[in-house]
Design a protein around this motif. Structure first.
Motif, short mmCIF file in Angstrom:
data_model
loop_
_atom_site.label_atom_id
_atom_site.label_comp_id
_atom_site.label_asym_id
_atom_site.label_seq_id
_atom_site.Cartn_x
_atom_site.Cartn_y
_atom_site.Cartn_z
N ARG A 109 0.79 -1.26 0.23
CA ARG A 109 -0.07 0.07 0.03
C ARG A 109 0.79 1.29 -0.07
O ARG A 109 0.72 2.17 -0.62
CB ARG A 109 -0.84 -0.08 1.18
CG ARG A 109 -2.05 -1.09 1.05
CD ARG A 109 -2.94 -1.03 2.58
NE ARG A 109 -3.70 0.39 2.73
CZ ARG A 109 -4.79 0.65 2.10
NH1 ARG A 109 -5.65 -0.48 1.43
NH2 ARG A 109 -5.55 1.70 2.29
N ARG A 110 1.79 1.20 0.74
CA ARG A 110 2.94 2.37 0.79
C ARG A 110 3.44 2.49 -0.39
O ARG A 110 3.81 3.80 -0.96
CB ARG A 110 3.88 2.16 2.04
CG ARG A 110 4.74 3.45 2.10
CD ARG A 110 5.68 3.24 3.25
NE ARG A 110 6.50 1.82 3.28
CZ ARG A 110 7.01 1.65 4.41
NH1 ARG A 110 7.48 2.17 5.35
NH2 ARG A 110 7.94 0.57 3.90
N SER A 111 3.72 1.53 -1.21
CA SER A 111 4.49 1.59 -2.63
C SER A 111 3.54 2.10 -3.69
O SER A 111 3.74 3.09 -4.36
CB SER A 111 4.99 0.25 -3.03
OG SER A 111 5.45 0.35 -4.20
N ILE A 112 2.17 1.56 -3.25
CA ILE A 112 1.13 2.28 -4.34
C ILE A 112 1.12 3.76 -4.10
O ILE A 112 0.78 4.52 -5.14
CB ILE A 112 -0.11 1.27 -4.08
CG1 ILE A 112 -0.03 -0.02 -4.63
CG2 ILE A 112 -1.17 2.01 -4.90
CD1 ILE A 112 -1.11 -0.80 -4.45
N GLU A 113 0.88 4.11 -2.72
CA GLU A 113 0.74 5.66 -2.50
C GLU A 113 1.57 6.45 -3.19
O GLU A 113 1.53 7.67 -3.60
CB GLU A 113 0.32 5.66 -1.04
CG GLU A 113 -0.85 5.15 -0.48
CD GLU A 113 -1.95 6.00 -0.66
OE1 GLU A 113 -2.12 6.90 -1.52
OE2 GLU A 113 -3.00 5.75 0.00
N PHE A 114 2.96 5.85 -2.86
CA PHE A 114 4.15 6.56 -3.33
C PHE A 114 4.30 6.88 -4.90
O PHE A 114 4.47 8.03 -5.39
CB PHE A 114 5.21 6.05 -2.71
CG PHE A 114 6.64 6.62 -3.32
CD1 PHE A 114 7.16 7.82 -3.08
CD2 PHE A 114 7.47 5.91 -4.19
CE1 PHE A 114 8.42 8.43 -3.54
CE2 PHE A 114 8.54 6.40 -4.82
CZ PHE A 114 9.32 7.73 -4.29
N LYS A 115 3.92 5.96 -5.47
CA LYS A 115 4.02 5.81 -6.96
C LYS A 115 2.83 6.55 -7.52
O LYS A 115 3.11 7.25 -8.33
CB LYS A 115 4.01 4.32 -7.44
CG LYS A 115 5.29 3.81 -7.17
CD LYS A 115 5.16 2.13 -7.70
CE LYS A 115 5.44 2.47 -9.07
NZ LYS A 115 5.42 0.89 -9.63
N ALA A 116 1.62 6.46 -6.73
CA ALA A 116 0.55 7.17 -7.36
C ALA A 116 0.84 8.73 -7.19
O ALA A 116 0.24 9.22 -7.97
CB ALA A 116 -0.68 6.97 -6.42
N CYS A 117 1.36 9.21 -5.97
CA CYS A 117 1.93 10.64 -6.04
C CYS A 117 2.71 11.01 -7.16
O CYS A 117 2.29 12.18 -7.69
CB CYS A 117 2.41 10.76 -4.85
SG CYS A 117 1.43 10.72 -3.20
#
Length: 301
Positions: free
Chosen positions: A188-196
């Motif tokens: 989830r943290r990776s997804i959030e970071f990449k989505a930003c």
């Protein structure tokens, strides 16, 4: 760039996704084997080269067929042949199959193709058009890579940067759906970071711009007799899937689940690059990779 692979490992324990029973996997593998027969025939009729890769090549080496839990088939095709495949399928087998790619779909967002069987359903979490998502064989393009070390490094860094940008845009576009299904904190943290990052790179006028930039860059090197080839859209990306051409081609015919298929000239070399020298040892159950499937239907001829 490893978010997709981590999500496949997480899929095996994610209660929100389908956990395929052994009989469902066996049924899926029977459909895939029939598809591979047809795929092989289409390629041979049109002089298209391909070789098994990934878990398919690994299963062939370990036991002559599918890995027990494997739920797909992976193949590599030289770019020239890869770009001919969709038209060949359309002309010769449109009633049974279609090829999903950046060029045959207005919403597809991956830099490899899916050879799909009509009348079936195999919907993954990342799927942009679930209504057309049949059971599939993943088809990855093999592109010419620079032979000179310095050129290869510079080319590879740009290649990785472009694919990272495309991946970030993909995460931005699918963030809500992914977070609905994925509870693992690290993923989830990776997804959030990449989505930003993806939000900053997203072009509303040309939403798939980065995917086509990846395609153009991957095809940039031209050599009639290349020493090296690479799979930028594969599990290892450019630096993790850079091969000596002479180790892959000419392909040889080997048996996979009782049928003849095309495999790398040196399958041990291919698998060592992909998985490391100890590839023959089966992974722990917690490390097995399966796809993030949310719907499966095994019907149709």
């Amino acid at each position: 760039l490893k978010t997709f692979n981590r999500s496949k490992q997480n899929a095996a324990v994610n209660p929100k996704l389908l956990r395929l029973a052994p009989e469902e996997i066996a049924g899926l593998q029977r459909v895939l084997l029939d598809m591979l027969k047809d795929f092989d025939l289409i390629c041979k009729q049109n002089d298209l080269q391909y070789i098994l890769t990934g878990g398919s090549a690994l299963g062939a080496e370990r036991n002559g067929g599918f890995i027990e839990w494997d739920d797909d088939i992976d193949v590599l095709m030289p770019r020239e042949d890869y770009e001919k495949l969709a038209q060949c399928v359309h002309d010769q087998a449109a009633e049974k199959y279609w090829v999903q790619s950046l060029y045959t779909s207005d919403v597809y967002d991956l830099n490899f193709m899916k050879f799909r069987k009509n009348g079936t359903r195999y919907v993954e979490l990342f799927e942009p058009e679930p209504e057309k998502a049949g059971i599939c064989i993943d088809v990855y393009p093999l592109d010419v890579a620079p032979s000179w070390k310095i050129s290869s490094i510079i080319y590879g860094i740009i290649n990785e940067a472009l694919f990272f940008a495309a991946s970030c845009v993909r995460m931005y576009c699918k963030r809500e759906r992914l977070l609905e299904y994925i509870s693992d904190h690290e993923i989830r943290r990776s997804i959030e970071f990449k989505a930003c990052i993806g939000k900053l790179l997203f072009d509303r006028c040309r939403p798939r711009k980065w995917y086509f930039l990846c395609e153009r860059w991957a095809k940039k090197v031209v050599d009639a007799q290349p020493e090296y080839m690479a799979v930028s859209s594969g599990r290892g990306h450019y630096f993790g899937e850079r091969y000596k051409r002479e180790k892959l081609f000419p392909a040889i015919e080997r048996t996979f689940e009782g049928i003849g298929v095309c495999m790398a000239k040196d399958n041990d070399y291919l698998l060592s690059v992909l998985y490391g020298p100890k590839y023959i040892l089966p992974p722990k159950e917690s490390e097995r990779e399966v796809h993030s499937v949310i719907e499966l239907r095994l019907y149709g001829k």
